[in-house]
Design a protein around this motif. Sequence first.
Motif, PDB file in Angstrom:
ATOM      1  N   GLY A 107      64.279  36.753  59.048  1.00  0.00           N
ATOM      2  CA  GLY A 107      64.663  37.759  58.063  1.00  0.00           C
ATOM      3  C   GLY A 107      66.091  37.670  57.583  1.00  0.00           C
ATOM      4  O   GLY A 107      66.635  38.632  57.023  1.00  0.00           O
ATOM      5  N   GLU A 108      66.741  36.514  57.750  1.00  0.00           N
ATOM      6  CA  GLU A 108      68.107  36.337  57.262  1.00  0.00           C
ATOM      7  C   GLU A 108      68.060  35.862  55.811  1.00  0.00           C
ATOM      8  O   GLU A 108      67.176  35.097  55.430  1.00  0.00           O
ATOM      9  CB  GLU A 108      68.853  35.313  58.119  1.00  0.00           C
ATOM     10  N   HIS A 109      69.039  36.318  55.014  1.00  0.00           N
ATOM     11  CA  HIS A 109      69.056  35.967  53.595  1.00  0.00           C
ATOM     12  C   HIS A 109      70.449  35.489  53.211  1.00  0.00           C
ATOM     13  O   HIS A 109      71.441  36.175  53.449  1.00  0.00           O
ATOM     14  CB  HIS A 109      68.653  37.166  52.731  1.00  0.00           C
ATOM     15  N   LEU A 166      72.389  33.291  49.954  1.00  0.00           N
ATOM     16  CA  LEU A 166      72.241  32.659  48.646  1.00  0.00           C
ATOM     17  C   LEU A 166      72.452  31.157  48.713  1.00  0.00           C
ATOM     18  O   LEU A 166      71.714  30.384  48.112  1.00  0.00           O
ATOM     19  CB  LEU A 166      73.219  33.289  47.653  1.00  0.00           C
ATOM     20  N   ARG A 167      73.460  30.729  49.464  1.00  0.00           N
ATOM     21  CA  ARG A 167      73.731  29.289  49.541  1.00  0.00           C
ATOM     22  C   ARG A 167      72.554  28.545  50.161  1.00  0.00           C
ATOM     23  O   ARG A 167      72.231  27.429  49.752  1.00  0.00           O
ATOM     24  CB  ARG A 167      75.008  29.047  50.352  1.00  0.00           C
ATOM     25  N   GLU A 168      71.915  29.176  51.139  1.00  0.00           N
ATOM     26  CA  GLU A 168      70.772  28.525  51.764  1.00  0.00           C
ATOM     27  C   GLU A 168      69.555  28.527  50.842  1.00  0.00           C
ATOM     28  O   GLU A 168      68.754  27.591  50.870  1.00  0.00           O
ATOM     29  CB  GLU A 168      70.458  29.204  53.098  1.00  0.00           C
ATOM     30  N   GLU A 169      69.413  29.568  50.029  1.00  0.00           N
ATOM     31  CA  GLU A 169      68.347  29.558  49.022  1.00  0.00           C
ATOM     32  C   GLU A 169      68.533  28.384  48.077  1.00  0.00           C
ATOM     33  O   GLU A 169      67.572  27.682  47.729  1.00  0.00           O
ATOM     34  CB  GLU A 169      68.346  30.866  48.232  1.00  0.00           C
ATOM     35  N   LEU A 170      69.771  28.162  47.650  1.00  0.00           N
ATOM     36  CA  LEU A 170      70.052  27.050  46.742  1.00  0.00           C
ATOM     37  C   LEU A 170      69.820  25.710  47.429  1.00  0.00           C
ATOM     38  O   LEU A 170      69.364  24.743  46.800  1.00  0.00           O
ATOM     39  CB  LEU A 170      71.491  27.148  46.235  1.00  0.00           C
ATOM     40  N   GLU A 171      70.115  25.645  48.732  1.00  0.00           N
ATOM     41  CA  GLU A 171      69.875  24.407  49.474  1.00  0.00           C
ATOM     42  C   GLU A 171      68.381  24.119  49.550  1.00  0.00           C
ATOM     43  O   GLU A 171      67.945  22.969  49.408  1.00  0.00           O
ATOM     44  CB  GLU A 171      70.468  24.521  50.879  1.00  0.00           C
ATOM     45  N   MET A 172      67.571  25.156  49.768  1.00  0.00           N
ATOM     46  CA  MET A 172      66.124  24.969  49.769  1.00  0.00           C
ATOM     47  C   MET A 172      65.641  24.489  48.404  1.00  0.00           C
ATOM     48  O   MET A 172      64.740  23.645  48.309  1.00  0.00           O
ATOM     49  CB  MET A 172      65.424  26.267  50.165  1.00  0.00           C
ATOM     50  N   SER A 173      66.228  25.041  47.349  1.00  0.00           N
ATOM     51  CA  SER A 173      65.862  24.605  45.999  1.00  0.00           C
ATOM     52  C   SER A 173      66.094  23.118  45.833  1.00  0.00           C
ATOM     53  O   SER A 173      65.257  22.385  45.284  1.00  0.00           O
ATOM     54  CB  SER A 173      66.698  25.375  44.958  1.00  0.00           C
ATOM     55  N   GLU A 174      67.236  22.647  46.333  1.00  0.00           N
ATOM     56  CA  GLU A 174      67.566  21.231  46.202  1.00  0.00           C
ATOM     57  C   GLU A 174      66.621  20.368  47.033  1.00  0.00           C
ATOM     58  O   GLU A 174      66.149  19.318  46.577  1.00  0.00           O
ATOM     59  CB  GLU A 174      69.008  20.994  46.653  1.00  0.00           C
ATOM     60  N   LEU A 175      66.307  20.800  48.265  1.00  0.00           N
ATOM     61  CA  LEU A 175      65.426  20.026  49.126  1.00  0.00           C
ATOM     62  C   LEU A 175      64.032  19.877  48.516  1.00  0.00           C
ATOM     63  O   LEU A 175      63.399  18.825  48.611  1.00  0.00           O
ATOM     64  CB  LEU A 175      65.329  20.688  50.501  1.00  0.00           C
ATOM     65  N   LEU A 176      63.536  20.951  47.886  1.00  0.00           N
ATOM     66  CA  LEU A 176      62.208  20.930  47.286  1.00  0.00           C
ATOM     67  C   LEU A 176      62.214  20.414  45.852  1.00  0.00           C
ATOM     68  O   LEU A 176      61.147  20.206  45.267  1.00  0.00           O
ATOM     69  CB  LEU A 176      61.607  22.336  47.324  1.00  0.00           C
ATOM     70  N   GLY A 177      63.411  20.250  45.284  1.00  0.00           N
ATOM     71  CA  GLY A 177      63.501  19.825  43.897  1.00  0.00           C
ATOM     72  C   GLY A 177      63.117  20.910  42.923  1.00  0.00           C
ATOM     73  O   GLY A 177      62.718  20.629  41.788  1.00  0.00           O
ATOM     74  N   TYR A 178      63.229  22.176  43.349  1.00  0.00           N
ATOM     75  CA  TYR A 178      62.838  23.315  42.523  1.00  0.00           C
ATOM     76  C   TYR A 178      64.044  23.917  41.806  1.00  0.00           C
ATOM     77  O   TYR A 178      65.165  23.858  42.329  1.00  0.00           O
ATOM     78  CB  TYR A 178      62.245  24.440  43.380  1.00  0.00           C
ATOM     79  N   PRO A 179      63.827  24.550  40.646  1.00  0.00           N
ATOM     80  CA  PRO A 179      64.878  25.402  40.083  1.00  0.00           C
ATOM     81  C   PRO A 179      65.099  26.589  41.010  1.00  0.00           C
ATOM     82  O   PRO A 179      64.181  27.013  41.737  1.00  0.00           O
ATOM     83  CB  PRO A 179      64.306  25.841  38.729  1.00  0.00           C
ATOM     84  N   LEU A 181      60.672  33.449  48.143  1.00  0.00           N
ATOM     85  CA  LEU A 181      61.205  34.233  49.256  1.00  0.00           C
ATOM     86  C   LEU A 181      61.004  35.725  49.033  1.00  0.00           C
ATOM     87  O   LEU A 181      60.795  36.486  49.991  1.00  0.00           O
ATOM     88  CB  LEU A 181      62.692  33.913  49.445  1.00  0.00           C
ATOM     89  N   GLU A 182      61.045  36.153  47.771  1.00  0.00           N
ATOM     90  CA  GLU A 182      60.789  37.561  47.483  1.00  0.00           C
ATOM     91  C   GLU A 182      59.353  37.923  47.841  1.00  0.00           C
ATOM     92  O   GLU A 182      59.088  38.998  48.399  1.00  0.00           O
ATOM     93  CB  GLU A 182      61.056  37.853  46.004  1.00  0.00           C
ATOM     94  N   ARG A 183      58.404  37.034  47.558  1.00  0.00           N
ATOM     95  CA  ARG A 183      57.020  37.273  47.949  1.00  0.00           C
ATOM     96  C   ARG A 183      56.877  37.336  49.467  1.00  0.00           C
ATOM     97  O   ARG A 183      56.130  38.158  50.003  1.00  0.00           O
ATOM     98  CB  ARG A 183      56.108  36.191  47.369  1.00  0.00           C
ATOM     99  N   MET A 184      57.610  36.464  50.174  1.00  0.00           N
ATOM    100  CA  MET A 184      57.532  36.472  51.626  1.00  0.00           C
ATOM    101  C   MET A 184      58.136  37.751  52.204  1.00  0.00           C
ATOM    102  O   MET A 184      57.618  38.323  53.165  1.00  0.00           O
ATOM    103  CB  MET A 184      58.296  35.256  52.203  1.00  0.00           C
ATOM    104  N   ARG A 185      59.227  38.237  51.594  1.00  0.00           N
ATOM    105  CA  ARG A 185      59.829  39.490  52.071  1.00  0.00           C
ATOM    106  C   ARG A 185      58.868  40.650  51.849  1.00  0.00           C
ATOM    107  O   ARG A 185      58.724  41.531  52.694  1.00  0.00           O
ATOM    108  CB  ARG A 185      61.160  39.732  51.358  1.00  0.00           C
ATOM    109  N   ALA A 186      58.209  40.648  50.691  1.00  0.00           N
ATOM    110  CA  ALA A 186      57.259  41.721  50.397  1.00  0.00           C
ATOM    111  C   ALA A 186      56.095  41.690  51.385  1.00  0.00           C
ATOM    112  O   ALA A 186      55.627  42.741  51.847  1.00  0.00           O
ATOM    113  CB  ALA A 186      56.735  41.597  48.964  1.00  0.00           C
ATOM    114  N   MET A 187      55.632  40.488  51.734  1.00  0.00           N
ATOM    115  CA  MET A 187      54.544  40.359  52.698  1.00  0.00           C
ATOM    116  C   MET A 187      54.969  40.903  54.055  1.00  0.00           C
ATOM    117  O   MET A 187      54.210  41.604  54.732  1.00  0.00           O
ATOM    118  CB  MET A 187      54.130  38.894  52.816  1.00  0.00           C
ATOM    119  N   ARG A 188      56.209  40.597  54.443  1.00  0.00           N
ATOM    120  CA  ARG A 188      56.698  41.048  55.753  1.00  0.00           C
ATOM    121  C   ARG A 188      56.804  42.577  55.791  1.00  0.00           C
ATOM    122  O   ARG A 188      56.516  43.201  56.784  1.00  0.00           O
ATOM    123  CB  ARG A 188      58.047  40.395  56.016  1.00  0.00           C
TER     124      ARG A 188
END
Length: 294
Positions: A260-262, A264-277, A285-292
């Motif tokens: 449950g840690e959030h 921003l820099r790590e979100e951007l790092e995940m974007s780069e690893l997956l090649g996603y915008p 991650l917002e969907r995962m937080r809502a599920m939790r």
Amino acid sequence: MGEKPIGATKVKIVPIADEHWDQLPDIHRAAILAVPNKFHDRTARESWAHGLIPEGYKQSAQDGEVFFVALDENDCPIGFSGHRGYEMTALFVAPEHQHKGVATALYNRTISEILKGRPEKIVLTSSHPALGFYEKQGFIAVQEREEITRGGAFILVFDMEAPVNRPPHEGRELDLMLGGRKKIAYFGDNDPEETFRPYVISEQIKRYVWQERADYLQQLFKESGQLDIVPVAPVIYYLPQYEAEKDRLVTLLRKHMIEGEHDLREELEMSELLGYPSYAVKAFLERMRAMRQN
């Protein structure tokens, strides 16, 4: 919202306050007039910047537009953004503070707010000079048109959208990986095992089952009395030379989706690893937080 380092300065992104309204027109006007001639000549820029007054923004706020302001280390406004519903409506930064990450910080805060509503897509209308910025964020131009400005002149604009309800590489993951244009593919469900199997057997691609995530969800369901739900373990496919990157992605996913840690820099790092915008990872991650929370 805490302070964010931007180059050699710091910026805070905050909801607009009463003392900020009077400064928005100056920021807005200066940003428009600083647009290079290759996009719009002086006449077009002056027409675009015509008629900007504090009351205009206040009226927009009364009509549902939400504003955020970027403050420098002296708490002086240096930029602002706006959104209404699932549309990003404004993003302007004073010329002397451009190209320092201020626009990106405003963009990230605004997109995070929009995603709380779990939209199917995010839309915006971009001016020509801002087109490259939004394309870099993963937005796609769906229409090019002329729009009349406050002063009566027409300027070129682009209607853009970013689909949120599906992964940006959906159906193309394997081709992108085989072409070396994607390091890692994550599947929370609907594992395309049959499609990937020949390449896993030949060791062109590796497959990792993230059982820890399924075990975590199973415990949550057990505690809530939902004993009939059997969670599916996410699957990660990755190119063999990116084993370390796969491990890093799992570490980041664990922090965000289990602990449950959030960040921003790590979100951007995940974007780069997956090649996603970046918006795509934020939406995920917002969907995962809502599920939790449910």
